[in-house]
Design an enzyme around this catalytic site. Structure first.
Site, mmCIF file in Angstrom:
data_model
loop_
_atom_site.group_PDB
_atom_site.id
_atom_site.type_symbol
_atom_site.label_atom_id
_atom_site.label_comp_id
_atom_site.label_asym_id
_atom_site.label_seq_id
_atom_site.Cartn_x
_atom_site.Cartn_y
_atom_site.Cartn_z
ATOM 1 N N SER A 147 0.933 -1.308 -0.085
ATOM 2 C CA SER A 147 -0.024 0.054 0.013
ATOM 3 C C SER A 147 0.968 1.352 0.096
ATOM 4 O O SER A 147 1.985 1.201 0.239
ATOM 5 C CB SER A 147 -0.868 0.065 1.223
ATOM 6 O OG SER A 147 -1.356 1.094 1.587
ATOM 7 N N TYR A 160 -3.824 -0.207 9.817
ATOM 8 C CA TYR A 160 -3.515 -0.578 8.539
ATOM 9 C C TYR A 160 -2.288 -0.103 8.090
ATOM 10 O O TYR A 160 -1.217 -0.990 7.484
ATOM 11 C CB TYR A 160 -4.518 0.178 7.650
ATOM 12 C CG TYR A 160 -4.474 -0.149 6.398
ATOM 13 C CD1 TYR A 160 -5.161 -1.352 5.619
ATOM 14 C CD2 TYR A 160 -3.986 0.712 5.092
ATOM 15 C CE1 TYR A 160 -5.253 -1.647 4.421
ATOM 16 C CE2 TYR A 160 -3.939 0.414 3.703
ATOM 17 C CZ TYR A 160 -4.436 -0.878 3.350
ATOM 18 O OH TYR A 160 -4.523 -1.233 1.981
HETATM 19 P P1 NAP Z 1 -11.907 -5.071 -1.186
HETATM 20 O O1 NAP Z 1 -12.565 -4.478 -2.462
HETATM 21 O O2 NAP Z 1 -12.284 -4.791 0.176
HETATM 22 O O3 NAP Z 1 -11.743 -6.768 -1.324
HETATM 23 C C1 NAP Z 1 -11.043 -7.536 -0.383
HETATM 24 C C2 NAP Z 1 -11.144 -8.769 -0.447
HETATM 25 O O4 NAP Z 1 -10.453 -9.595 0.717
HETATM 26 C C3 NAP Z 1 -12.665 -9.579 -0.714
HETATM 27 O O5 NAP Z 1 -12.748 -10.558 -1.651
HETATM 28 C C4 NAP Z 1 -12.757 -10.056 0.671
HETATM 29 O O6 NAP Z 1 -13.690 -11.105 0.672
HETATM 30 C C5 NAP Z 1 -11.502 -10.524 1.087
HETATM 31 N N1 NAP Z 1 -11.132 -10.737 2.459
HETATM 32 C C6 NAP Z 1 -11.214 -10.116 3.458
HETATM 33 N N2 NAP Z 1 -10.832 -10.587 4.612
HETATM 34 C C7 NAP Z 1 -10.640 -11.664 4.434
HETATM 35 C C8 NAP Z 1 -10.220 -12.918 4.953
HETATM 36 N N3 NAP Z 1 -10.069 -12.896 6.429
HETATM 37 N N4 NAP Z 1 -10.289 -14.206 4.613
HETATM 38 C C9 NAP Z 1 -10.111 -14.154 3.127
HETATM 39 N N5 NAP Z 1 -10.693 -13.205 2.357
HETATM 40 C C10 NAP Z 1 -10.839 -12.030 3.271
HETATM 41 O O7 NAP Z 1 -10.463 -4.557 -1.168
HETATM 42 P P2 NAP Z 1 -9.451 -4.080 -2.316
HETATM 43 O O8 NAP Z 1 -9.606 -2.695 -2.551
HETATM 44 O O9 NAP Z 1 -9.700 -4.919 -3.733
HETATM 45 O O10 NAP Z 1 -8.221 -4.410 -1.733
HETATM 46 C C11 NAP Z 1 -7.404 -5.770 -1.833
HETATM 47 C C12 NAP Z 1 -5.980 -5.683 -1.197
HETATM 48 O O11 NAP Z 1 -5.452 -4.396 -1.746
HETATM 49 C C13 NAP Z 1 -6.106 -5.403 0.149
HETATM 50 O O12 NAP Z 1 -5.078 -5.860 0.762
HETATM 51 C C14 NAP Z 1 -5.999 -3.977 0.315
HETATM 52 O O13 NAP Z 1 -5.355 -3.478 1.529
HETATM 53 C C15 NAP Z 1 -4.812 -3.643 -0.748
HETATM 54 N N6 NAP Z 1 -4.798 -2.271 -1.345
HETATM 55 C C16 NAP Z 1 -6.106 -1.618 -1.578
HETATM 56 C C17 NAP Z 1 -5.882 -0.420 -2.180
HETATM 57 C C18 NAP Z 1 -7.237 0.560 -2.674
HETATM 58 O O14 NAP Z 1 -6.956 1.811 -2.857
HETATM 59 N N7 NAP Z 1 -8.365 -0.064 -3.069
HETATM 60 C C19 NAP Z 1 -4.674 0.447 -2.138
HETATM 61 C C20 NAP Z 1 -3.563 -0.393 -1.740
HETATM 62 C C21 NAP Z 1 -3.657 -1.552 -1.232
HETATM 63 P P3 NAP Z 1 -14.875 -11.521 1.810
HETATM 64 O O15 NAP Z 1 -15.322 -10.407 2.331
HETATM 65 O O16 NAP Z 1 -15.829 -12.540 0.892
HETATM 66 O O17 NAP Z 1 -13.949 -12.614 2.664
HETATM 67 C C1 GCO Z 2 -7.227 5.058 3.218
HETATM 68 C C2 GCO Z 2 -7.305 4.161 2.045
HETATM 69 C C3 GCO Z 2 -5.694 3.738 1.654
HETATM 70 C C4 GCO Z 2 -5.863 2.776 0.274
HETATM 71 C C5 GCO Z 2 -4.680 2.144 -0.069
HETATM 72 C C6 GCO Z 2 -3.610 3.225 -0.432
HETATM 73 O O1 GCO Z 2 -8.054 5.015 3.942
HETATM 74 O O2 GCO Z 2 -6.053 5.843 3.290
HETATM 75 O O3 GCO Z 2 -8.096 3.021 2.158
HETATM 76 O O4 GCO Z 2 -4.875 2.922 2.619
HETATM 77 O O5 GCO Z 2 -6.679 1.688 0.430
HETATM 78 O O6 GCO Z 2 -4.015 1.226 0.693
HETATM 79 O O7 GCO Z 2 -2.533 2.602 -1.152
#
Ligand code: NAP
Ligand code: GCO
Length: 268
Positions: A147, A160
């Site tokens: 992240s 986080y």
């Molecule tokens: P999301 O839309 O909330 O999807 C999260 C996924 O994780 C869902 O499929 C959820 O499915 C699953 N999950 C959560 N807890 C779980 C557990 N204990 N066991 C198994 N599955 C679990 O999130 P996203 O934005 O796609 O993010 C995916 C990853 O990228 C995360 O690690 C997030 O921190 C990271 N990330 C996101 C962003 C962003 O801006 N969106 C940026 C940087 C990093 P269920 O609820 O069905 O379990």
């Molecule tokens: C927040 C966001 C972030 C992003 C992501 C950035 O509240 O600042 O959810 O943490 O999801 O991880 O890279």
């Protein structure tokens, strides 16, 4: 090894955690397009059903398993099933994650621990489960979804940021410990990506105006937009393939330039 074969994932088995929707789904789709057999997990049965239909609609046969990645017993059961049904996992993407946006002094230790458990302890549990098979097979790729918060802090995300900073170091440590077995462990650091996780930061205000955080992010990101899950596809294929065989312990930030810039200067 020559281009483009080095990017091919034909014959590889990839396991993407939390790939029912969002970033995990797009990464799984990308790995499938590059030739990999896809397995994924999530916790929720309804999410699983929708996800399997979504993969099928894209012409992808994905193998779904209900499993909470924080539960080591459930993970062992899932890994045994994958082993029997498909074979040894070649590529693991630790994607499942959650965020809780609560000011630190108001956050319970229980909430803090839950974020650490899913975002940091689970990648440890999952990696521990696949590494012995990878050693036996003579190769393996682990990709940890990090992240901006692996590098930066901000109000309300202490748990986080602690977890994602830790995940960066787990990435380096897996490299230090297992690179000699031809295992590469790298991270992808997405910028701000439009998914359900960030939906609350993009919600329209009652008066129809943009959420102030939405505006903040487009102004703070040199590309002047939110990323999409599809923006992460190329990095995932690269880090999952032989094209990255000497890249290890690195975090590839895919962030529209956010980490490179101090932000736009105010108008004079
Ligand atoms: P999301 O839309 O909330 O999807 C999260 C996924 O994780 C869902 O499929 C959820 O499915 C699953 N999950 C959560 N807890 C779980 C557990 N204990 N066991 C198994 N599955 C679990 O999130 P996203 O934005 O796609 O993010 C995916 C990853 O990228 C995360 O690690 C997030 O921190 C990271 N990330 C996101 C962003 C962003 O801006 N969106 C940026 C940087 C990093 P269920 O609820 O069905 O379990
Ligand atoms: C927040 C966001 C972030 C992003 C992501 C950035 O509240 O600042 O959810 O943490 O999801 O991880 O890279």
């Amino acid at each position: 090894m020559h281009f483009p074969d080095s990017f091919s994932l034909e014959g590889r088995i990839a396991l993407v955690t939390g790939a029912a929707y969002g970033i995990g789904f797009a990464i799984a789709e990308a790995l499938a397009r590059a030739g990999a057999v896809i397995c994924f997990n999530c916790r929720d049965a309804a999410h699983m059903e929708t996800a399997l239909a979504a993969y099928a609609e894209k012409g992808i046969t994905a193998h779904g398993y209900i499993c909470d990645v924080t539960n080591e017993q459930e993970v062992m059961t899932m890994m045994a099933r994958i082993g029997e049904e498909l074979g040894t996992v070649d590529i693991l993407v630790n994607n499942a994650g959650i965020i809780k946006r609560i000011p630190m002094t108001e956050m319970s230790a229980e909430d803090f621990r839950q974020v650490i458990d899913i975002d940091l302890t689970a990648p440890f549990i999952m990696s521990k489960a696949v590494i012995p098979g990878m050693i036996k097979k003579g190769h393996g790729k682990i990709i940890n979804i990090c992240s901006m918060m692996s590098e930066l802090g901000r109000e309300t995300v202490s748990a986080y940021a602690s977890a994602k900073g830790g995940l960066k170091m787990l990435t380096r440590n897996i490299c230090a410990e297992y690179a000699r077995y031809n295992i590469q462990c790298n991270g992808i650091g997405p910028g701000y990506i439009a998914t359900p996780q960030t939906a609350p930061l993009r919600e329209q205000q009652a008066d129809g105006s943009r959420h102030p955080f939405d505006q903040f992010i487009t102004e703070r990101t040199p590309a002047e937009r939110w990323g999409t899950p599809e923006d992460l596809m190329g990095a995932a294929i690269f880090l999952a393939s032989d094209a990255s065989n000497f890249v290890n312990g690195q975090i590839l930030y895919v962030d529209g330039g956010l980490l490179a810039s101090i932000g736009r200067q105010p108008d004079a």
